[in-house]
Design an enzyme around this catalytic site. Structure first.
Site, mmCIF file in Angstrom:
data_model
loop_
_atom_site.group_PDB
_atom_site.id
_atom_site.type_symbol
_atom_site.label_atom_id
_atom_site.label_comp_id
_atom_site.label_asym_id
_atom_site.label_seq_id
_atom_site.Cartn_x
_atom_site.Cartn_y
_atom_site.Cartn_z
ATOM 1 N N LYS A 23 -15.048 4.033 -6.342
ATOM 2 C CA LYS A 23 -13.596 4.122 -6.135
ATOM 3 C C LYS A 23 -12.828 3.443 -7.260
ATOM 4 O O LYS A 23 -11.908 4.016 -7.841
ATOM 5 C CB LYS A 23 -13.233 3.485 -4.782
ATOM 6 C CG LYS A 23 -11.741 3.253 -4.598
ATOM 7 C CD LYS A 23 -11.404 2.611 -3.265
ATOM 8 C CE LYS A 23 -11.505 1.116 -3.209
ATOM 9 N NZ LYS A 23 -10.368 0.369 -3.758
ATOM 10 N N ASN A 24 -13.204 2.192 -7.560
ATOM 11 C CA ASN A 24 -12.386 1.413 -8.492
ATOM 12 C C ASN A 24 -12.568 1.826 -9.950
ATOM 13 O O ASN A 24 -11.838 1.352 -10.814
ATOM 14 C CB ASN A 24 -12.651 -0.084 -8.297
ATOM 15 C CG ASN A 24 -12.077 -0.568 -6.966
ATOM 16 O OD1 ASN A 24 -11.286 0.152 -6.331
ATOM 17 N ND2 ASN A 24 -12.476 -1.746 -6.528
ATOM 18 N N ARG A 95 -2.007 -0.322 -4.645
ATOM 19 C CA ARG A 95 -1.712 -1.151 -5.808
ATOM 20 C C ARG A 95 -2.342 -0.616 -7.090
ATOM 21 O O ARG A 95 -1.792 -0.778 -8.172
ATOM 22 C CB ARG A 95 -2.238 -2.570 -5.587
ATOM 23 C CG ARG A 95 -1.609 -3.290 -4.447
ATOM 24 C CD ARG A 95 -2.221 -4.659 -4.353
ATOM 25 N NE ARG A 95 -2.143 -5.323 -5.650
ATOM 26 C CZ ARG A 95 -1.088 -5.948 -6.103
ATOM 27 N NH1 ARG A 95 -0.009 -6.043 -5.362
ATOM 28 N NH2 ARG A 95 -1.088 -6.510 -7.295
ATOM 29 N N CYS A 119 0.158 -7.947 -0.845
ATOM 30 C CA CYS A 119 -0.660 -7.136 0.066
ATOM 31 C C CYS A 119 -1.401 -8.063 1.014
ATOM 32 O O CYS A 119 -1.312 -9.286 0.902
ATOM 33 C CB CYS A 119 -1.582 -6.198 -0.689
ATOM 34 S SG CYS A 119 -3.106 -6.897 -1.193
ATOM 35 N N ARG A 124 -1.391 -11.178 -5.386
ATOM 36 C CA ARG A 124 -1.785 -10.146 -6.351
ATOM 37 C C ARG A 124 -0.663 -9.839 -7.341
ATOM 38 O O ARG A 124 -0.089 -8.751 -7.377
ATOM 39 C CB ARG A 124 -2.275 -8.894 -5.625
ATOM 40 C CG ARG A 124 -3.439 -9.204 -4.724
ATOM 41 C CD ARG A 124 -4.052 -8.000 -4.107
ATOM 42 N NE ARG A 124 -4.912 -7.274 -5.008
ATOM 43 C CZ ARG A 124 -5.522 -6.130 -4.699
ATOM 44 N NH1 ARG A 124 -5.350 -5.609 -3.517
ATOM 45 N NH2 ARG A 124 -6.299 -5.526 -5.560
ATOM 46 N N ASP A 127 1.697 -10.367 -13.554
ATOM 47 C CA ASP A 127 2.297 -11.021 -14.724
ATOM 48 C C ASP A 127 1.442 -10.874 -15.982
ATOM 49 O O ASP A 127 1.968 -10.739 -17.087
ATOM 50 C CB ASP A 127 2.591 -12.503 -14.426
ATOM 51 C CG ASP A 127 1.415 -13.240 -13.796
ATOM 52 O OD1 ASP A 127 0.622 -12.615 -13.061
ATOM 53 O OD2 ASP A 127 1.283 -14.455 -14.040
ATOM 54 N N ASP A 310 -15.322 -8.369 -3.026
ATOM 55 C CA ASP A 310 -15.240 -7.187 -2.158
ATOM 56 C C ASP A 310 -16.409 -7.103 -1.178
ATOM 57 O O ASP A 310 -16.403 -6.258 -0.281
ATOM 58 C CB ASP A 310 -15.163 -5.904 -3.006
ATOM 59 C CG ASP A 310 -13.880 -5.844 -3.825
ATOM 60 O OD1 ASP A 310 -12.931 -6.565 -3.469
ATOM 61 O OD2 ASP A 310 -13.830 -5.093 -4.805
ATOM 62 N N ARG A 402 -9.687 4.428 2.977
ATOM 63 C CA ARG A 402 -9.271 4.254 1.575
ATOM 64 C C ARG A 402 -10.474 4.128 0.647
ATOM 65 O O ARG A 402 -10.382 4.486 -0.520
ATOM 66 C CB ARG A 402 -8.423 2.989 1.438
ATOM 67 C CG ARG A 402 -7.131 3.048 2.205
ATOM 68 C CD ARG A 402 -6.328 1.831 1.927
ATOM 69 N NE ARG A 402 -6.134 1.725 0.466
ATOM 70 C CZ ARG A 402 -5.431 0.792 -0.114
ATOM 71 N NH1 ARG A 402 -4.844 -0.135 0.602
ATOM 72 N NH2 ARG A 402 -5.299 0.759 -1.420
HETATM 73 N N1 EPU Z 1 -3.802 -11.973 -10.915
HETATM 74 C C1 EPU Z 1 -2.656 -12.627 -11.327
HETATM 75 N N2 EPU Z 1 -1.850 -12.007 -12.239
HETATM 76 C C2 EPU Z 1 -2.122 -10.759 -12.738
HETATM 77 C C3 EPU Z 1 -3.291 -10.097 -12.308
HETATM 78 C C4 EPU Z 1 -4.117 -10.727 -11.386
HETATM 79 O O1 EPU Z 1 -2.371 -13.747 -10.905
HETATM 80 O O2 EPU Z 1 -1.341 -10.255 -13.557
HETATM 81 C C5 EPU Z 1 -4.684 -12.596 -9.913
HETATM 82 C C6 EPU Z 1 -4.617 -11.851 -8.581
HETATM 83 O O3 EPU Z 1 -3.527 -12.290 -7.796
HETATM 84 C C7 EPU Z 1 -5.962 -12.152 -7.957
HETATM 85 C C8 EPU Z 1 -6.896 -12.326 -9.178
HETATM 86 O O4 EPU Z 1 -6.026 -12.461 -10.302
HETATM 87 O O5 EPU Z 1 -5.894 -13.372 -7.262
HETATM 88 C C9 EPU Z 1 -7.852 -11.189 -9.418
HETATM 89 O O6 EPU Z 1 -7.144 -9.990 -9.493
HETATM 90 P P1 EPU Z 1 -7.596 -8.732 -10.365
HETATM 91 O O7 EPU Z 1 -6.459 -8.347 -11.229
HETATM 92 O O8 EPU Z 1 -8.906 -9.012 -11.009
HETATM 93 O O9 EPU Z 1 -7.822 -7.662 -9.225
HETATM 94 P P2 EPU Z 1 -7.246 -6.182 -9.135
HETATM 95 O O10 EPU Z 1 -7.382 -5.498 -10.441
HETATM 96 O O11 EPU Z 1 -5.908 -6.204 -8.486
HETATM 97 C C10 EPU Z 1 -9.569 -5.116 -8.525
HETATM 98 C C11 EPU Z 1 -10.121 -4.277 -7.420
HETATM 99 C C12 EPU Z 1 -10.228 -5.112 -6.144
HETATM 100 C C13 EPU Z 1 -11.127 -6.304 -6.423
HETATM 101 C C14 EPU Z 1 -10.607 -7.106 -7.632
HETATM 102 C C15 EPU Z 1 -11.513 -8.245 -8.033
HETATM 103 C C16 EPU Z 1 -9.276 -2.083 -7.944
HETATM 104 C C17 EPU Z 1 -8.436 -0.937 -7.529
HETATM 105 N N3 EPU Z 1 -9.228 -3.151 -7.163
HETATM 106 O O12 EPU Z 1 -8.279 -5.549 -8.104
HETATM 107 O O13 EPU Z 1 -10.860 -4.263 -5.174
HETATM 108 O O14 EPU Z 1 -11.141 -7.143 -5.291
HETATM 109 O O15 EPU Z 1 -10.448 -6.227 -8.772
HETATM 110 O O16 EPU Z 1 -12.786 -7.798 -8.282
HETATM 111 O O17 EPU Z 1 -9.997 -2.014 -8.934
HETATM 112 C C18 EPU Z 1 -11.249 -3.355 -3.048
HETATM 113 O O18 EPU Z 1 -11.824 -2.398 -3.589
HETATM 114 O O19 EPU Z 1 -11.324 -3.568 -1.805
HETATM 115 C C19 EPU Z 1 -10.464 -4.284 -3.857
HETATM 116 C C20 EPU Z 1 -9.528 -5.077 -3.353
#
Ligand code: EPU
Length: 441
Positions: A23-24, A95, A119, A124, A127, A310, A402
């Protein structure tokens, strides 16, 4: 109409299951197809509601998409992009749609994308995405809940991420593909899905090296160098981990096909410490089994290659009936213990303090009515239902839809007693909530 699972616990899972596309990775690759003019075809696309959402985002921008849910492929014709706006109605549903910001900046040098907001599992923020784009030369305004990014040209630069954010690494990688000169993303996320996205981008003509390490270098190319391709995505490591956990939890034995074991080393190691056996049958096939009551373990969720957040909720379900006490530290999200109250309602003994949970194994869980609060918490409650005494009802299945394709069908094939039903029907067979958009978009 709200759909629910009815699970009769106590069955041992046996047989064979095949894992779908990741998925991701798929969501980001589909978004990136709009960077190249022409018709791309992506294979190994699981039939998930999140895929429907990203295809709606793309078609709103002017791309024509055909989702063949039988072949599990998507064709995207991105010859013409007629809009640069990703609406709140779509981004707020998922997201991951925010990835369209980098894709539009790469192709159009302008994008208006709704801010996703918070969420269930945490704040999340985005920035790092915004700061990184500014470093590449984009002017950014936040207006009425939308990010408006614009640049006459993007210029490659060094970007350092405070933490290895998956989404920020991906968004910046996309934007940098057509920047002038080289961009170095330092402290980049190293997840397999990042490598898959970089491989796709290189296939369409980008010049990216270092994906899978903490320093990714993107040498900018001109937009006319990018071309449409056919591409097959990697298998979903979290779906694989979920089925491994379900088999182990029920003291079963099953063959899991279409899995890349190297993507799950940390999780595999923890399952083995708990008493499971994992054998490599073929390079992409494993056999998982467990005979005895599991042993408790401690773990801390970390960015890849650490223990995946996850799979945290799912591993917590395993600890609820393991021998001894296990301590979980969730280090990525502020609020990812949403499954705890429901597991407690099933008889689990869990003490939670901020991002730590202490799980004392009980002999048996009891069936109850529980609610899937998010995708992975939902899967964790399904596994809890499989091992509980009696009947468990899991509500709000739209969260599970999802990220898990044909979840109940795959579990049923392994011997689980699980059916989907809704308020108006007493019992339905399967997947009536999944919208098929075959040939429509
Ligand atoms: N963060 C910030 N600022 C940013 C970006 C991230 O503070 O600009 C923080 C977030 O708040 C969070 C941490 O960094 O606490 C990690 O976030 P990350 O950006 O790595 O996660 P994401 O890209 O939003 C993806 C997966 C998630 C998975 C995470 C971590 C997708 C669509 N989602 O999310 O998957 O948990 O990486 O591995 O790729 C799921 O599939 O159930 C899921 C939530």
């Amino acid at each position: 109409m709200t759909e629910k699972y009815k699970i009769q616990g106590g069955e041992t899972l046996r047989g064979e299951v095949s894992i779908g596309g990741a998925k991701n990775a798929v969501l980001k690759i589909l978004a990136a197809t709009i960077m190249a003019k022409g018709i791309s075809k992506i294979y190994n696309v699981p039939h998930l509601t999140d895929v429907d959402i990203i295809l709606n985002v793309l078609s709103d921008l002017g791309a024509k998409c055909i989702y063949d849910t039988t072949e599990k492929s998507v064709v995207v014709d991105a010859t013409s992009i007629t809009s640069i706006t990703a609406k709140y109605e779509l981004v707020s549903k998922m997201r991951a749609s925010f990835i369209i910001l980098g894709a539009l900046m790469s192709r159009c040098k302008e994008a208006i994308v709704a801010l996703p907001g918070g969420c269930a599992i945490g704040e999340r923020r985005v920035d790092f995405h915004i700061r990184g784009l500014e470093t590449l030369g984009a002017k950014i305004k936040i207006e009425n809940g939308y990010v408006h990014a614009k640049a006459s040209k993007l210029v490659g630069s060094d970007i350092y991420l405070d933490i290895p954010s998956v989404g920020a690494t991906e968004n910046l990688m996309l934007a940098a593909v057509t920047a002038q000169g080289a961009t170095r993303i330092q402290n980049a996320a190293r997840e397999p899905e990042i490598i898959d996205l970089a491989n796709f981008l290189n296939a369409i003509g980008a010049d990216i090296s270092g994906a899978g390490t903490s320093e990714i270098v993107i040498n900018g190319v001109t937009q006319d160098k990018l071309h449409a391709v056919e591409y097959t995505t990697i298998p979903d490591r979290i779906e694989a981990g979920t089925f491994m956990a379900a088999v182990v939890a029920t003291k079963g034995k099953a063959v899991i096909k279409n899995v890349y074991p190297a993507h799950l080393t940390f999780f595999n190691d923890k399952l083995i410490q708990m008493g499971a056996s994992i054998k490599l049958v073929e390079p992409t096939t494993i056999e998982v089994s467990c005979k005895n009551r599991l042993n408790s373990i401690n773990f801390v969720t970390q960015p890849y290659p650490g223990f995946p957040t996850d799979l945290q909720a799912i591993a917590m379900t395993l600890l609820t009936t393991a021998n001894g006490v296990g301590i979980i530290t969730e280090s990525l999200y502020e609020n990812r213990f949403m499954q705890v109250p429901d597991l407690r309602r099933m008889g689990a003994d869990i003490h939670q303090d901020r991002n730590h949970a202490i799980v004392k194994g009980v002999k048996k869980l009891e069936g109850a009515t529980v609610v899937a609060s998010d995708l992975r918490a939902g899967a964790a409650l399904v596994i809890a239902g499989l091992i509980a005494n009696g009947e468990t009802i899991v509500e709000k299945l739209h969260h599970i839809d999802r990220g898990y394709e044909e979840f109940e069908n795959k579990l049923t094939n392994l011997g689980a007693k699980i059916v989907r039903f809704n308020d108006t029907e007493s019992e339905a067979t399967h997947n009536s909530n999944v919208i098929s958009i075959k040939g429509v978009l």
